[in-house]
Scaffold this active site. Structure first.
Site, short mmCIF file in Angstrom:
data_model
loop_
_atom_site.label_atom_id
_atom_site.label_comp_id
_atom_site.label_asym_id
_atom_site.label_seq_id
_atom_site.Cartn_x
_atom_site.Cartn_y
_atom_site.Cartn_z
N GLY A 128 53.75 -17.62 86.72
CA GLY A 128 54.81 -17.15 87.61
C GLY A 128 55.45 -15.85 87.19
O GLY A 128 56.46 -15.44 87.74
N ALA A 129 54.86 -15.16 86.21
CA ALA A 129 55.46 -13.94 85.68
C ALA A 129 54.86 -12.68 86.31
O ALA A 129 55.13 -11.57 85.86
CB ALA A 129 55.29 -13.88 84.16
N LEU A 131 51.67 -11.94 86.28
CA LEU A 131 50.62 -11.48 85.38
C LEU A 131 49.28 -12.15 85.68
O LEU A 131 48.37 -12.16 84.86
CB LEU A 131 51.03 -11.74 83.93
CG LEU A 131 52.37 -11.11 83.52
CD1 LEU A 131 52.74 -11.50 82.10
CD2 LEU A 131 52.32 -9.59 83.66
N ASP A 178 43.61 -8.90 91.47
CA ASP A 178 43.82 -9.75 90.30
C ASP A 178 42.51 -10.32 89.77
O ASP A 178 42.24 -10.29 88.57
CB ASP A 178 44.78 -10.89 90.64
CG ASP A 178 46.16 -10.39 91.01
OD1 ASP A 178 46.44 -9.19 90.81
OD2 ASP A 178 46.97 -11.21 91.50
#
Length: 390
Positions: A128-129, A131, A178
């Site tokens: 959830g960051a 990343l 991603d």
């Protein structure tokens, strides 16, 4: 990590794994929300990875276990989730297991004979960051199955299948960046990716050698790509492309932006989205040119400019991200911006090596003064993409 995860796999399943694989999270240096607009992005891989110990099965059973999802982090058969590969269907799983199961579904839907697997997973990518913890999970599963089933799929195709798993099976409308970053990045480089044709260019990005560091400030504000706001931005971009008569906003030239914006009439919300995408694509190209010319410090203002665009035009920042950026810049950072999908997650900060401690303390103090949860700050080192470990 290959020995401990292999031991955990053996404790879970009663046999040694066929192999161990790892796939990294990523930081996006520049190019936010451009990927689903056929635009340019420039991520690099983190040293933080998701590791998978995996064995083939031939009975149609998919067994999944995560050290991070279990209550105490220890291996235990009570935490194993069992699924039938021939019963996998999009939208049926609201849990973390949708990501690896979605990869199996996407591979089988594409005609690849995946007949089951046992998996044990562990991750150091912050969830959830912003990343790309989900992409790391998808890519490590895809790479493992690609090897174990001798599918011989190239990395770009694995990334496409992982994106399809997230878009269709999980229901999150993410772009291709991603998964491509996790699958294709190389150590010491940023990846210039054209998301239209998936062509890539590895651009040297060794900050330490130039006396600089890139910090990640994890605000600890969690976000979910499958919620409505991300989807609204994507739909708004698609509306803008349709109103402008182009296939994607990538096709709106930077030097024709004013004319394009004027042509949108009273569509104020769409106008802001279009302006961000077109200017962000140009920022990616400018950053790439500066890095290739050895003028790395000059990318700082472009990072900061990108944050302003995401905050004011795309409107996906939040008070914690703004605090991170503003306090870092006030403490002497060369540039800073939010990174990732937005509505929380992380900011990145480009800094001289000698200023790192001052900036880190300043950001922490600003968070405390604002009453925010203390952030987690760490250095982002451009690292290798997915690989087999054992």
């Amino acid at each position: 990590m290959s020995a401990p995860i292999s031991e955990a796999f053996t404790a879970l399943y009663g046999r040694a794994p066929d192999g161990v694989w790892a796939a990294p999270g990523r930081v996006n240096l520049i190019g936010e929300h451009t990927d689903y607009n056929d635009g340019f992005v420039m991520p690099f891989a983190l040293p933080h990875t998701t590791v998978a110990a995996v064995s083939r099965r031939t009975d149609g059973l998919l067994r999944l276990h995560s050290a991070d999802a279990s209550a105490d982090g220890t291996a235990g058969t009570e935490g194993v989730v069992e699924l039938r590969v021939d019963a996998l269907a999009p939208g049926t799983d609201p849990h973390w297991t949708a990501y690896p199961a979605g990869v199996v579904w996407a591979l089988r839907e594409a005609g690849h004979p995946v007949t089951g697997a046992d998996l044990h997973l562990a991750s150091t990518v912050p969830v959830g960051a912003g990343l790309s913890s989900s992409a790391a999970l998808e890519v490590v599963v895809a790479l493992a199955l690609n090897d174990l089933y001798a599918l011989d799929l190239p990395r770009w195709k694995l990334a496409r299948l992982c994106q399809r798993a997230e878009n269709v099976y999980v229901g999150a409308p993410t772009g291709i960046m991603d998964q491509t970053a996790s699958a294709c990045c190389t150590a010491g480089h940023a990846l210039f990716l054209d998301t239209r044709d998936l062509s890539v260019r590895q651009i040297p990005f060794d900050l330490a050698a130039e006396g600089m560091r890139l910090l990640v400030v994890d605000t600890r504000v969690r976000h979910a790509h499958s919620d409505g706001e991300y989807g609204k931005r994507r739909a708004g971009c698609e509306k803008g492309a349709a109103l402008l008569g182009v296939d994607a906003l990538r096709d709106v030239p930077y030097d024709g932006l004013d004319t394009a914006l004027a042509g949108l009439g009273d569509e104020d919300e769409v106008r802001r989205l279009v302006r961000h995408i077109v200017t962000e694509n140009q920022r990616v190209e400018r950053v790439a040119a500066l890095l290739e010319a050895g003028r790395t410090r000059e990318i700082g203002p472009l990072l900061t400019e990108g944050h302003a665009s995401l905050r004011d035009d795309f409107r996906i920042s939040c008070p914690e991200l703004d605090t991170a950026v503003d306090s870092a810049l006030a403490a002497g950072a060369l540039g800073a911006r939010m990174t990732g999908g937005g509505f929380g997650g992380s900011a990145i900060v480009l800094a001289e090596t000698g200023d790192v401690e001052t900036i880190t303390k300043a950001v922490a103090a600003a968070f405390a003064a604002a009453g925010h949860t203390p952030p987690r700050t760490f250095e982002a080192v451009p690292s290798a993409g997915a690989a087999r470990l054992a």
